[in-house]
Scaffold this motif. Structure first.
Motif, PDB file in Angstrom:
ATOM      1  N   ALA A 249       0.824  -1.208   0.000  1.00 44.98           N
ATOM      2  CA  ALA A 249       0.000   0.000   0.000  1.00 44.98           C
ATOM      3  C   ALA A 249       0.861   1.262   0.000  1.00 44.98           C
ATOM      4  O   ALA A 249       0.556   2.235  -0.685  1.00 44.98           O
ATOM      5  CB  ALA A 249      -0.903  -0.011   1.239  1.00 44.98           C
ATOM      6  N   ARG A 250       1.962   1.250   0.755  1.00 43.35           N
ATOM      7  CA  ARG A 250       2.799   2.451   0.854  1.00 43.35           C
ATOM      8  C   ARG A 250       3.578   2.721  -0.429  1.00 43.35           C
ATOM      9  O   ARG A 250       4.125   3.789  -0.625  1.00 43.35           O
ATOM     10  CB  ARG A 250       3.770   2.308   2.025  1.00 43.35           C
ATOM     11  CG  ARG A 250       3.066   2.314   3.368  1.00 43.35           C
ATOM     12  CD  ARG A 250       4.084   2.244   4.483  1.00 43.35           C
ATOM     13  NE  ARG A 250       3.414   2.106   5.772  1.00 43.35           N
ATOM     14  CZ  ARG A 250       2.953   0.951   6.243  1.00 43.35           C
ATOM     15  NH1 ARG A 250       3.081  -0.168   5.538  1.00 43.35           N
ATOM     16  NH2 ARG A 250       2.359   0.912   7.415  1.00 43.35           N
ATOM     17  N   ASN A 251       3.670   1.714  -1.300  1.00 43.00           N
ATOM     18  CA  ASN A 251       4.383   1.890  -2.564  1.00 43.00           C
ATOM     19  C   ASN A 251       3.441   2.041  -3.749  1.00 43.00           C
ATOM     20  O   ASN A 251       3.906   2.049  -4.889  1.00 43.00           O
ATOM     21  CB  ASN A 251       5.303   0.684  -2.808  1.00 43.00           C
ATOM     22  CG  ASN A 251       6.688   0.902  -2.208  1.00 43.00           C
ATOM     23  OD1 ASN A 251       7.182   2.026  -2.173  1.00 43.00           O
ATOM     24  ND2 ASN A 251       7.311  -0.162  -1.737  1.00 43.00           N
ATOM     25  N   MET A 252       2.156   2.151  -3.496  1.00 46.45           N
ATOM     26  CA  MET A 252       1.212   2.184  -4.625  1.00 46.45           C
ATOM     27  C   MET A 252       1.494   3.344  -5.565  1.00 46.45           C
ATOM     28  O   MET A 252       1.207   3.282  -6.747  1.00 46.45           O
ATOM     29  CB  MET A 252      -0.238   2.251  -4.141  1.00 46.45           C
ATOM     30  CG  MET A 252      -1.222   1.934  -5.264  1.00 46.45           C
ATOM     31  SD  MET A 252      -2.882   2.626  -4.980  1.00 46.45           S
ATOM     32  CE  MET A 252      -2.664   4.302  -5.641  1.00 46.45           C
ATOM     33  N   GLN A 253       2.060   4.422  -5.032  1.00 44.93           N
ATOM     34  CA  GLN A 253       2.405   5.538  -5.907  1.00 44.93           C
ATOM     35  C   GLN A 253       3.919   5.756  -5.955  1.00 44.93           C
ATOM     36  O   GLN A 253       4.394   6.870  -6.137  1.00 44.93           O
ATOM     37  CB  GLN A 253       1.667   6.810  -5.476  1.00 44.93           C
ATOM     38  CG  GLN A 253       0.156   6.675  -5.752  1.00 44.93           C
ATOM     39  CD  GLN A 253      -0.569   8.001  -5.680  1.00 44.93           C
ATOM     40  OE1 GLN A 253      -0.313   8.810  -4.798  1.00 44.93           O
ATOM     41  NE2 GLN A 253      -1.467   8.240  -6.623  1.00 44.93           N
ATOM     42  N   ASN A 254       4.664   4.665  -5.805  1.00 47.76           N
ATOM     43  CA  ASN A 254       6.106   4.712  -6.044  1.00 47.76           C
ATOM     44  C   ASN A 254       6.270   4.505  -7.546  1.00 47.76           C
ATOM     45  O   ASN A 254       6.435   3.385  -8.043  1.00 47.76           O
ATOM     46  CB  ASN A 254       6.779   3.592  -5.245  1.00 47.76           C
ATOM     47  CG  ASN A 254       8.284   3.643  -5.340  1.00 47.76           C
ATOM     48  OD1 ASN A 254       8.845   4.143  -6.319  1.00 47.76           O
ATOM     49  ND2 ASN A 254       8.965   3.112  -4.326  1.00 47.76           N
ATOM     50  N   PHE A 255       6.187   5.625  -8.274  1.00 45.59           N
ATOM     51  CA  PHE A 255       6.007   5.532  -9.722  1.00 45.59           C
ATOM     52  C   PHE A 255       7.203   4.888 -10.428  1.00 45.59           C
ATOM     53  O   PHE A 255       7.032   4.176 -11.403  1.00 45.59           O
ATOM     54  CB  PHE A 255       5.697   6.911 -10.297  1.00 45.59           C
ATOM     55  CG  PHE A 255       4.434   7.508  -9.734  1.00 45.59           C
ATOM     56  CD1 PHE A 255       3.220   6.847  -9.868  1.00 45.59           C
ATOM     57  CD2 PHE A 255       4.445   8.705  -9.046  1.00 45.59           C
ATOM     58  CE1 PHE A 255       2.042   7.386  -9.339  1.00 45.59           C
ATOM     59  CE2 PHE A 255       3.282   9.253  -8.517  1.00 45.59           C
ATOM     60  CZ  PHE A 255       2.081   8.591  -8.665  1.00 45.59           C
ATOM     61  N   ASN A 256       8.407   5.129  -9.916  1.00 44.36           N
ATOM     62  CA  ASN A 256       9.576   4.508 -10.553  1.00 44.36           C
ATOM     63  C   ASN A 256       9.509   2.994 -10.430  1.00 44.36           C
ATOM     64  O   ASN A 256       9.833   2.260 -11.365  1.00 44.36           O
ATOM     65  CB  ASN A 256      10.875   5.014  -9.908  1.00 44.36           C
ATOM     66  CG  ASN A 256      11.152   6.465 -10.282  1.00 44.36           C
ATOM     67  OD1 ASN A 256      10.227   7.271 -10.383  1.00 44.36           O
ATOM     68  ND2 ASN A 256      12.413   6.778 -10.511  1.00 44.36           N
ATOM     69  N   LEU A 257       9.065   2.517  -9.277  1.00 47.48           N
ATOM     70  CA  LEU A 257       8.914   1.079  -9.070  1.00 47.48           C
ATOM     71  C   LEU A 257       7.866   0.513 -10.036  1.00 47.48           C
ATOM     72  O   LEU A 257       8.061  -0.536 -10.662  1.00 47.48           O
ATOM     73  CB  LEU A 257       8.498   0.843  -7.612  1.00 47.48           C
ATOM     74  CG  LEU A 257       8.367  -0.597  -7.128  1.00 47.48           C
ATOM     75  CD1 LEU A 257       9.701  -1.320  -7.227  1.00 47.48           C
ATOM     76  CD2 LEU A 257       7.880  -0.639  -5.676  1.00 47.48           C
ATOM     77  N   LEU A 258       6.751   1.235 -10.158  1.00 49.83           N
ATOM     78  CA  LEU A 258       5.683   0.768 -11.046  1.00 49.83           C
ATOM     79  C   LEU A 258       6.166   0.685 -12.492  1.00 49.83           C
ATOM     80  O   LEU A 258       5.888  -0.284 -13.203  1.00 49.83           O
ATOM     81  CB  LEU A 258       4.475   1.704 -10.950  1.00 49.83           C
ATOM     82  CG  LEU A 258       3.792   1.806  -9.573  1.00 49.83           C
ATOM     83  CD1 LEU A 258       2.678   2.848  -9.601  1.00 49.83           C
ATOM     84  CD2 LEU A 258       3.230   0.454  -9.127  1.00 49.83           C
ATOM     85  N   LYS A 259       6.917   1.716 -12.911  1.00 54.52           N
ATOM     86  CA  LYS A 259       7.438   1.714 -14.292  1.00 54.52           C
ATOM     87  C   LYS A 259       8.328   0.498 -14.517  1.00 54.52           C
ATOM     88  O   LYS A 259       8.247  -0.158 -15.551  1.00 54.52           O
ATOM     89  CB  LYS A 259       8.283   2.972 -14.524  1.00 54.52           C
ATOM     90  CG  LYS A 259       7.472   4.206 -14.866  1.00 54.52           C
ATOM     91  CD  LYS A 259       8.438   5.360 -15.192  1.00 54.52           C
ATOM     92  CE  LYS A 259       7.768   6.681 -14.909  1.00 54.52           C
ATOM     93  NZ  LYS A 259       8.704   7.819 -14.980  1.00 54.52           N
ATOM     94  N   GLU A 260       9.174   0.236 -13.522  1.00 53.89           N
ATOM     95  CA  GLU A 260      10.104  -0.890 -13.642  1.00 53.89           C
ATOM     96  C   GLU A 260       9.328  -2.199 -13.763  1.00 53.89           C
ATOM     97  O   GLU A 260       9.674  -3.078 -14.552  1.00 53.89           O
ATOM     98  CB  GLU A 260      10.988  -0.914 -12.388  1.00 53.89           C
ATOM     99  CG  GLU A 260      12.304  -1.581 -12.590  1.00 53.89           C
ATOM    100  CD  GLU A 260      13.217  -0.860 -13.571  1.00 53.89           C
ATOM    101  OE1 GLU A 260      13.139   0.390 -13.665  1.00 53.89           O
ATOM    102  OE2 GLU A 260      13.996  -1.555 -14.267  1.00 53.89           O
ATOM    103  N   LEU A 261       8.277  -2.335 -12.992  1.00 55.06           N
ATOM    104  CA  LEU A 261       7.470  -3.561 -13.047  1.00 55.06           C
ATOM    105  C   LEU A 261       6.723  -3.668 -14.374  1.00 55.06           C
ATOM    106  O   LEU A 261       6.349  -4.767 -14.788  1.00 55.06           O
ATOM    107  CB  LEU A 261       6.475  -3.600 -11.876  1.00 55.06           C
ATOM    108  CG  LEU A 261       7.146  -3.787 -10.514  1.00 55.06           C
ATOM    109  CD1 LEU A 261       6.113  -3.664  -9.388  1.00 55.06           C
ATOM    110  CD2 LEU A 261       7.853  -5.144 -10.443  1.00 55.06           C
ATOM    111  N   GLY A 262       6.544  -2.549 -15.025  1.00 48.90           N
ATOM    112  CA  GLY A 262       5.924  -2.573 -16.355  1.00 48.90           C
ATOM    113  C   GLY A 262       6.796  -3.322 -17.355  1.00 48.90           C
ATOM    114  O   GLY A 262       6.306  -3.896 -18.327  1.00 48.90           O
TER     115      GLY A 262
END
Lengths: 340, 340, 340, 340
Positions: free
Chosen positions: D188-201
């Motif tokens: 939940a605390r990383n839901m808007q960790n955008f760099n992490l999300l991009k990487e997972l993309g």
């Protein structure tokens, strides 16, 4: 009013739907997008039933461009409304360049107490005396206020000091007891007691309307509209803290509502730093912040002996700390071009 | 009750402070830590004024270990309270293994409408009829309900169907009009209208008490305590959604309060999925979730023609979709060992 | 630490339970009430596992009297921490009587833009330059910042003006790029990015730590504690608005956290009125309220051409309106005995 | 896109303003009301900068009719996305009629513990094993997880039981350690960790994306869009409770988001009743409510010895209570036409 039709609704269906609406006296402009059509309704849309539209199977969204309040709306009444009560001494004003300070104990406890506090806050520069006779308490087992006897003592304190009195009304039937009260306070928990608001619309007394704990700015203005719709436009709005997820203060003081309200409405706006924080040591900081943010006044709890107060001692200033605060507020008022 | 003294307060001062407290009839146990002392108060602490303690200059924190409500507390009344109204037909129960369904339109609009809906919901298995005569509306310009005429029509629908009626009371003076009403609803906005609650404490009518939009579980139980303190213990609690930061539903339905309330109180608990979501299409999912979470019933809006409802059409089921929902709920009830 | 046992637990069971706890090096005081027993644990309770206690079948409640943060706690470090950066010109200070103003655009857009804005805010009295190179954006399709090129331009603006630079770090791997950055900003969404916080604990750079949108005051202080536990105690806390139920401003600015933090911690506290409100016209009122409430500084968005800003133009002041604001803030600072 | 111009803006000014917009490739329809004009923009508005429009001095309001997410939008991808992992035993599915149960301890503590719990949850019918190796903890002084050793133990438990493993990634640099992990959890605390999300993309691993504590439904879908924009569309959304004003549960479980998400997106949706409530005794009620509300699965904490768990013991079921819950859930699944 704008109506976005659902994607995939046919032009034919939209035409029929719009024809129905036009029977209610509005003109409709169409904006046909690639995936959906948007309707702009022009004319008097006040009779249109939004709720029926929202449930219509062809409709995705209904958006009202105009605010739902009229009498409270600055758009239609650009000039500031000012509360200005006749007094024998100092003018009792809120708004119009006056920073009105309402001060006094949470509850009236005795003749000695209320007269002592009234004299002290008057000396320090308060323009109004507050004091609770009927108290809304979370627990049925807590002190519920002195009732009518408390009202009588407030009137005595008024006679002694000349300060107009502000006190809370809890139900319609009490209204007849409030003849000598100068400003009727509607508490946060009653902000949407619509029957009470309607009744106050027929009163000639000014109303201090406190924002509910979880009320939006629009709901606060709609509550004011209830009173104004009845013909009473002497209303003072009061921000007193909203409920949020944190609990280091009793509530969360939402000072940004001051400039926001100033833009939307002509009504004066004051702040209650005592209930908002629940902590006496924070009241001076929040009072200064209120004037800095553009408030027209504050309502502050002052008690001669907070450690033995029957109610809310935690958040009460002593007469001395109140007097010191007033001295600082005068400096702030000078910068803002206001008088206290 | 536990009192944590501020760090640095001397043993001497603590001794004096404790001696004062002991005069109020409590026994005190001391726990002296490295940086601060903690006092445990044993005995009847109900007379101790927490607020005065919190403002005391020696005190850091005051913690009440026991809940502030007594009559609503399951600790002192382990057995479930059940609402069980005498009827000519099917038993009208909430709690005690019965999943009570209250259904009907947001507002009473006409004789035809209310009788038609009442018959339909009865046929589908509802045990109570709901319908608003006096409506709390955000805008003074919205339909405010049919008033007394609406009450009369509800009574007619009751005569036709045998269903007990549930309707909202907005102020004390309306109480005399509610003689034929079976269950008096206190709306979310009135949950802390303490004078109204006190008055209902003296009534012999069951009360459906809705949780306020921003009320904590403890505040809901304290509101019930207000009614019970007056001698009326026939109360049904109702979760109807709280205000949160998101707006995809009208409110946020807090279903976890059901098991939480079941632990804390003996009172029955129902859910209002219509007001909680404001969206008819979500009502079945949330009704099923309510029974799954342990609710004793639901209160659902049903309208024969939602597109033309005068109020809240968006959230109303049609009689057909309500009937379908009831069929599913019966399967859920069977798993949970409950009857509908 | 205080442990309230469940009602009905026998003295025998409590004795055994307490004996287990005492093996962990604490001393236990007992307070036996009528319905339940309360234990006061004295000594070093930091090793006691609260969570295991809470799940114990004999325990009703576990209450820690002491705050869970140590290095950030004013109790153990009474003196104010002050940020004071060496500069060639004006002292860049936050705290210790200095009201530090950080100003600049939401994002760095070009050399011309950043140098122009930097010069303007310096002239108006800002002590630090802000500007985003890496931008956290809600949508993957929005402008994500200039990245490294943006950092380079910030350094150029610093060379031209002498203003230390404050910019946001979004992930650990960017840390090596931040060598010339003076203050590293941790954004609201990263306030509980614990790995990032730990890494910054090993850095020697000052950290501007923004409160998360839904973070409590204690969580903010625990986030600071994460950095301080690593050895870096140069932290500035920043209130930037929390999420509440209303939406007339982007967030709800919680100014009461300023006096609350001042009591709990020695770290300096600033306010971000731009992100808190999202509306340029409200920034002056909220900046003044911030200094009035006791803040040690503000961080404000200033853009030379808000209508064409690539990001957050709505909330940006122009250089002229910023300069005007600074003139007013100087008057407020004078009352508060602070320097700008 | 709809633009409401401010009241009083002249037709001339509106014409110029619209001409500027049309240069960006959109067509504009006009709706001239009595007090203001509304513009309907037709065509590809994705390049239009809302923020610049909002700050324009002529504009009052900008409203996007379409959702800001595309790849996650059910409008453009009507068919349900289903997670379906190849396994040696029982199919590991979430969505598409499968109610997928993910179960296991909060943290991996030892080989014995994880294998024991994995075997137990497999036997009870779980399709996936959860277990934390890297733990986000509010306090730097709490147990932070076993790290890489924990990952290794999870892989061993997978070998023993055949259950695919779900575990949380806290930062990008850990990605290379996750080769044998089957589903990567974003907390939940990383839901808007955008760099992490991009990487997972750019990863080919399925992602379990938990809703942030104060994230709106739209923000959750935008976070999914970040991952999908990079090419990875194997995403499972997870409701795990939001922060509200009450604290009788750790968070407020917002089950209405399930039907709401089902309408807006094709992605599967599960519920975490353990973190949402923080109380083991409430997990069964909330798990049943989740399936009743339409969820595609749950993620539940199960620990062999909750009283001695290193983390979150309060909210962990025992293997026995989990097994009993699974038996009840199978009955619910049968009603809903789902398989477990």
């Amino acid at each position: 009013m704008i109506i976005a039709m659902k994607p995939g609704v046919s032009r034919e269906e939209i035409k029929k739907f719009a024809a129905e609406l036009e029977k209610q006296g509005v003109k409709i402009d169409f904006s046909h997008g690639a995936s959906q059509t948007v309707l702009g309704l022009v004319g008097d849309t006040s009779a249109i039933n939004d709720e029926a539209l929202r449930v219509n199977r062809l409709v995705e969204k209904v958006i009202r461009v105009q605010e739902p309040y009229k009498k409270a709306n600055r758009l239609f009444h650009p000039a500031d409304t000012v509360l200005d009560l006749p007094t024998t001494g100092k003018r009792a004003m809120i708004g119009g360049g006056a920073f009105g300070v309402i001060a006094g104990p949470c509850s009236v406890e005795s003749r000695e107490q209320i007269v002592l506090v009234a004299s002290a806050v008057k000396k320090a520069g308060a323009a109004f005396l507050r004091g609770g006779a009927f108290k809304p308490r979370t627990s049925p087992y807590s002190f519920q206020g002195m009732g009518c006897a408390g009202l009588d003592l407030l009137v005595e304190a008024k006679k002694e000091t000349g300060l107009p009195i502000v006190t809370e009304l809890m139900e319609i039937s009490q209204l007849e007891l409030f003849e000598d009260v100068d400003v009727i306070q509607v508490g946060a928990r009653n902000m949407q007691n619509f029957n009470l608001l309607k009744e106050l619309g027929h009163s000639r007394k000014p109303v201090l309307l406190k924002r509910g704990l979880a009320s939006t700015m629009t709901e606060l203005l709609m509550a004011a509209e209830y009173v104004m719709a009845g013909g009473n436009d002497r209303i003072v709005l009061c921000e007193r803290g909203i409920r949020s997820f944190d609990s280091f203060t009793r509530n969360t003081l939402d000072l940004a509502i001051i400039p926001a309200l100033k833009k939307k409405t002509h009504l004066p706006v004051i702040v209650d730093p005592s209930h908002a924080t629940g902590i006496a040591a924070m009241v001076p900081a929040m009072s200064k912040a209120a004037i800095a943010a553009g408030a027209d006044g504050i309502i502050v709890e002052v008690h001669n002996d907070p450690e033995h107060a029957l109610c809310d001692g935690e958040q009460s200033l002593t007469p001395d700390s109140f007097s010191e605060l007033m001295n600082t507020l005068r400096k702030y008022a000078a910068i803002e071009g206001k008088t206290i």
